[in-house]
Design a protein around this motif. Structure first.
Motif, PDB file in Angstrom:
ATOM      1  N   LEU A  15      47.468  20.731  16.441  1.00 15.14           N
ATOM      2  CA  LEU A  15      48.545  20.085  15.959  1.00 15.14           C
ATOM      3  C   LEU A  15      49.795  20.691  16.637  1.00 15.14           C
ATOM      4  CD1 LEU A  15      48.234  19.266  12.056  1.00 15.14           C
ATOM      5  CD2 LEU A  15      48.208  17.636  14.017  1.00 15.14           C
ATOM      6  N   GLU A  16      50.011  21.993  16.936  1.00 12.35           N
ATOM      7  CA  GLU A  16      50.951  22.718  17.672  1.00 12.35           C
ATOM      8  C   GLU A  16      51.243  22.010  19.098  1.00 12.35           C
ATOM      9  OE1 GLU A  16      50.590  26.800  17.583  1.00 12.35           O
ATOM     10  OE2 GLU A  16      52.513  26.813  18.925  1.00 12.35           O
ATOM     11  N   ARG A  17      49.869  21.808  19.693  1.00 10.52           N
ATOM     12  CA  ARG A  17      49.821  21.372  21.189  1.00 10.52           C
ATOM     13  C   ARG A  17      49.873  19.589  20.987  1.00 10.52           C
ATOM     14  NH1 ARG A  17      50.460  18.760  24.637  1.00 10.52           N
ATOM     15  NH2 ARG A  17      49.565  18.784  26.610  1.00 10.52           N
ATOM     16  N   PHE A  18      49.418  19.087  19.936  1.00  7.64           N
ATOM     17  CA  PHE A  18      49.501  17.766  20.128  1.00  7.64           C
ATOM     18  C   PHE A  18      49.944  16.886  18.820  1.00  7.64           C
ATOM     19  CE2 PHE A  18      45.235  18.733  22.277  1.00  7.64           C
ATOM     20  CZ  PHE A  18      45.713  18.581  23.519  1.00  7.64           C
ATOM     21  N   PRO A  19      51.176  16.974  18.719  1.00  9.36           N
ATOM     22  CA  PRO A  19      51.767  16.753  17.230  1.00  9.36           C
ATOM     23  C   PRO A  19      51.499  15.512  16.756  1.00  9.36           C
ATOM     24  CG  PRO A  19      53.710  17.754  18.711  1.00  9.36           C
ATOM     25  CD  PRO A  19      52.343  17.581  19.622  1.00  9.36           C
ATOM     26  N   ASP A  68      50.317  12.240  21.974  1.00  3.75           N
ATOM     27  CA  ASP A  68      50.588  13.297  22.555  1.00  3.75           C
ATOM     28  C   ASP A  68      49.199  13.624  23.090  1.00  3.75           C
ATOM     29  OD1 ASP A  68      53.176  13.705  22.419  1.00  3.75           O
ATOM     30  OD2 ASP A  68      52.919  14.579  20.372  1.00  3.75           O
ATOM     31  N   LEU A  69      48.145  13.407  22.127  1.00  2.00           N
ATOM     32  CA  LEU A  69      46.649  13.792  22.328  1.00  2.00           C
ATOM     33  C   LEU A  69      46.099  12.513  23.197  1.00  2.00           C
ATOM     34  CD1 LEU A  69      44.084  15.046  21.823  1.00  2.00           C
ATOM     35  CD2 LEU A  69      43.609  13.834  19.662  1.00  2.00           C
ATOM     36  N   ALA A  70      46.503  11.494  23.106  1.00  2.04           N
ATOM     37  CA  ALA A  70      45.981  10.552  24.232  1.00  2.04           C
ATOM     38  C   ALA A  70      46.583  10.755  25.415  1.00  2.04           C
ATOM     39  CB  ALA A  70      46.568   9.088  23.616  1.00  2.04           C
ATOM     40  N   ALA A  71      47.927  11.184  25.719  1.00  2.00           N
ATOM     41  CA  ALA A  71      48.205  11.560  27.051  1.00  2.00           C
ATOM     42  C   ALA A  71      47.644  12.796  27.553  1.00  2.00           C
ATOM     43  CB  ALA A  71      49.853  11.616  26.877  1.00  2.00           C
ATOM     44  N   SER A 101      30.672  16.455  22.052  1.00  2.00           N
ATOM     45  CA  SER A 101      30.829  15.056  21.948  1.00  2.00           C
ATOM     46  C   SER A 101      32.265  14.729  20.967  1.00  2.00           C
ATOM     47  CB  SER A 101      29.749  14.376  21.597  1.00  2.00           C
ATOM     48  OG  SER A 101      28.996  14.784  20.335  1.00  2.00           O
ATOM     49  N   ARG A 102      32.197  15.290  19.878  1.00  2.00           N
ATOM     50  CA  ARG A 102      33.310  15.170  19.040  1.00  2.00           C
ATOM     51  C   ARG A 102      34.650  15.179  19.797  1.00  2.00           C
ATOM     52  NH1 ARG A 102      32.959  19.214  14.068  1.00  2.00           N
ATOM     53  NH2 ARG A 102      32.684  20.676  15.685  1.00  2.00           N
ATOM     54  N   ALA A 103      34.792  16.186  20.705  1.00  3.73           N
ATOM     55  CA  ALA A 103      36.034  16.516  21.289  1.00  3.73           C
ATOM     56  C   ALA A 103      36.301  15.315  22.183  1.00  3.73           C
ATOM     57  CB  ALA A 103      36.100  17.751  22.125  1.00  3.73           C
ATOM     58  N   ARG A 104      35.190  14.800  23.075  1.00  6.38           N
ATOM     59  CA  ARG A 104      35.359  13.550  23.815  1.00  6.38           C
ATOM     60  C   ARG A 104      35.566  12.301  23.143  1.00  6.38           C
ATOM     61  NH1 ARG A 104      33.059  15.277  28.664  1.00  6.38           N
ATOM     62  NH2 ARG A 104      33.129  13.087  29.474  1.00  6.38           N
ATOM     63  N   ASN A 105      35.127  12.153  22.145  1.00  4.63           N
ATOM     64  CA  ASN A 105      35.390  11.073  21.018  1.00  4.63           C
ATOM     65  C   ASN A 105      36.695  10.904  20.777  1.00  4.63           C
ATOM     66  OD1 ASN A 105      32.780   9.525  21.419  1.00  4.63           O
ATOM     67  ND2 ASN A 105      31.887  10.816  19.945  1.00  4.63           N
ATOM     68  N   LEU A 106      37.395  12.129  20.475  1.00  5.54           N
ATOM     69  CA  LEU A 106      38.455  12.444  19.863  1.00  5.54           C
ATOM     70  C   LEU A 106      39.539  11.783  20.647  1.00  5.54           C
ATOM     71  CD1 LEU A 106      39.267  14.139  17.121  1.00  5.54           C
ATOM     72  CD2 LEU A 106      40.124  15.723  18.728  1.00  5.54           C
ATOM     73  N   HIS A 107      39.353  12.135  22.061  1.00  3.12           N
ATOM     74  CA  HIS A 107      40.308  11.945  23.220  1.00  3.12           C
ATOM     75  C   HIS A 107      40.292  10.603  23.514  1.00  3.12           C
ATOM     76  CE1 HIS A 107      41.683  11.957  27.433  1.00  3.12           C
ATOM     77  NE2 HIS A 107      42.446  12.715  26.880  1.00  3.12           N
ATOM     78  N   ALA A 108      38.861  10.056  23.406  1.00  9.14           N
ATOM     79  CA  ALA A 108      38.991   8.353  23.460  1.00  9.14           C
ATOM     80  C   ALA A 108      39.513   7.553  22.467  1.00  9.14           C
ATOM     81  CB  ALA A 108      37.299   8.014  23.552  1.00  9.14           C
ATOM     82  N   CYS A 109      39.028   8.450  20.941  1.00  9.58           N
ATOM     83  CA  CYS A 109      39.753   7.470  19.927  1.00  9.58           C
ATOM     84  C   CYS A 109      41.235   7.404  20.061  1.00  9.58           C
ATOM     85  CB  CYS A 109      39.191   8.077  18.746  1.00  9.58           C
ATOM     86  SG  CYS A 109      39.826   7.260  17.235  1.00  9.58           S
ATOM     87  N   ALA A 110      41.777   8.564  20.275  1.00 13.24           N
ATOM     88  CA  ALA A 110      43.307   8.707  20.606  1.00 13.24           C
ATOM     89  C   ALA A 110      43.774   7.592  21.361  1.00 13.24           C
ATOM     90  CB  ALA A 110      43.619   9.901  20.909  1.00 13.24           C
ATOM     91  N   GLN A 111      43.102   7.460  22.486  1.00 14.88           N
ATOM     92  CA  GLN A 111      43.686   6.662  23.719  1.00 14.88           C
ATOM     93  C   GLN A 111      43.716   5.085  22.965  1.00 14.88           C
ATOM     94  OE1 GLN A 111      41.373   7.971  27.015  1.00 14.88           O
ATOM     95  NE2 GLN A 111      43.401   9.005  27.593  1.00 14.88           N
TER      96      GLN A 111
END
Ligand code: SF4
Length: 343
Positions: free
Chosen positions: A56-60, A64-67, A84-94
């Motif tokens: 949350l500090e880095r991606f409030p 921010d997470l998507a970018a 795979s959770r981290a990859r999905n997290l990023h894809a979901c944020a986008q």
């Protein structure tokens, strides 16, 4: 058993005795609830706290997470496991960022990358008061005991039947859904635990069929158990003396440690020796690493590489200052810590 009674008791118990100090409980923001739910899958609360705060500090915000570049997300996730959770997290944020925000109901939430039906329901219950039950492994255990549900939960049909019964137990009022959902989680995590449930402290003991029948230890019924594989690999630590750089390779996008940076891995010592050429090899203590389906024994070998040519066709030299930007699996982080701290 009265369904209304169960919900009322659970909500009252959660408000008085449940957990209230978890950082993700002070919000109805779907981004924060989603982030905590994904991190908490297969992972202890005590481990998640630090990761949650750093994310949350880095991606409030979800934007921010998507970018952010995926490599940065993986680096911040390193050590939490199940990459795979981290990859999905990023894809979901986008996906969320592209559609302008999270949808407000479980059905639409479950269509986003990496959001399973239970996580979708948790977000919908906590943030939007939707009257649907979460249904993770903890909840299955609690309800199988509460209802003395005898069917084998290795089978999809039995799971479906129990889930329908779970939905019939939710409170009538949408406002009670956050406390009810949290109550189910808290009961499974702190009272109705897998091995030694504390029935004496349970708020629904008088409603519990398994307790009344003396069958708590026999439920839930699950006949299929996970088969673990054994694997052995050799890890080549190549170190450049001039600047302390380490030769790292990026793992493929799928499979174990997907997308993370690691030392070159070999299936046997002879292959590692061939790759190291004439360099003298130092054997470091072996590492036993447990994954969900796999017990993995790693044999690290360290060598100094002073030649100008790249040691292997794949990979790159990474200097110590750049290590944090390269997501590395937990055993490699541990190994780096051991070497620098000394045995
Ligand atoms: Fe679980 Fe025991 Fe409570 Fe039944 S009485 S729900 S088995 S803790």
């Amino acid at each position: 058993m009265s369904e209304a009674d169960f919900a009322l008791r659970l909500v009252a118990w959660q408000r008085q005795h449940g957990r209230h100090d978890l950082p993700w409980q002070r919000t109805r923001d779907p981004y924060r609830v989603w982030l905590s739910e994904v991190m908490l899958q297969q992972t202890q609360v005590s481990t998640v706290r630090g990761y949650y705060a750093r994310f949350l500090e880095r991606f409030p915000t979800v934007n921010d997470l998507a970018a952010a570049p995926l490599d940065e997300v993986l680096a911040l996730w390193a050590g939490l496991g199940y990459y795979s959770r981290a990859r999905n997290l990023h894809a979901c944020a986008q996906a969320v960022s592209a559609r302008g925000g999270f949808p407000c109901d479980a059905r639409a939430l479950a269509e986003l990358p990496g959001i399973g039906p239970s996580t979708a329901r948790a977000i919908a219950a906590f943030c939007f008061g939707e009257r649907l039950s979460i249904f993770d492994g903890n909840v299955q255990r609690v309800l199988a005991r509460l209802l003395a549900f005898d069917q084998d939960l290795s089978g999809a049909r039995a799971v479906k039947v129990l889930w329908t019964r779970a939905d019939a137990l939710v409170p009538a009022q949408a406002e009670a859904m956050p406390a009810y959902t949290q109550g189910l989680m808290d009961l499974g995590a702190t009272v109705c635990t897998p091995r030694s449930p504390n029935c004496a402290a349970c708020p629904v003991q008088s409603l519990c069929a398994a307790h009344a029948q003396g069958r708590v230890g026999a439920l839930p019924r699950k006949t299929k158990t996970l088969k673990r594989r054994q694997r052995e690999s050799w890890w080549l630590w190549l170190h450049r003396e001039a600047d302390g750089a380490l030769w790292l390779q990026q793992r493929p996008a799928r499979g174990i440690w997907a997308g993370l940076w690691t030392l070159p891995l070999f299936d046997d010592e002879a292959a590692l020796r061939a790759a190291a050429g004439a360099a003298a090899l130092e054997a470091l203590p072996q590492i036993q690493h447990a994954l969900t389906h796999l017990d993995w024994l790693l044999h690290p070998r360290r060598a100094v590489w002073n030649r100008a040519a790249a040691p292997l066709p794949e990979g790159r030299w990474v200097q110590p200052a750049d290590w944090p930007a390269h997501g590395m699996p937990a055993p490699l982080q541990k190994l780096l810590g051991w070497v620098h701290a000394g045995p």
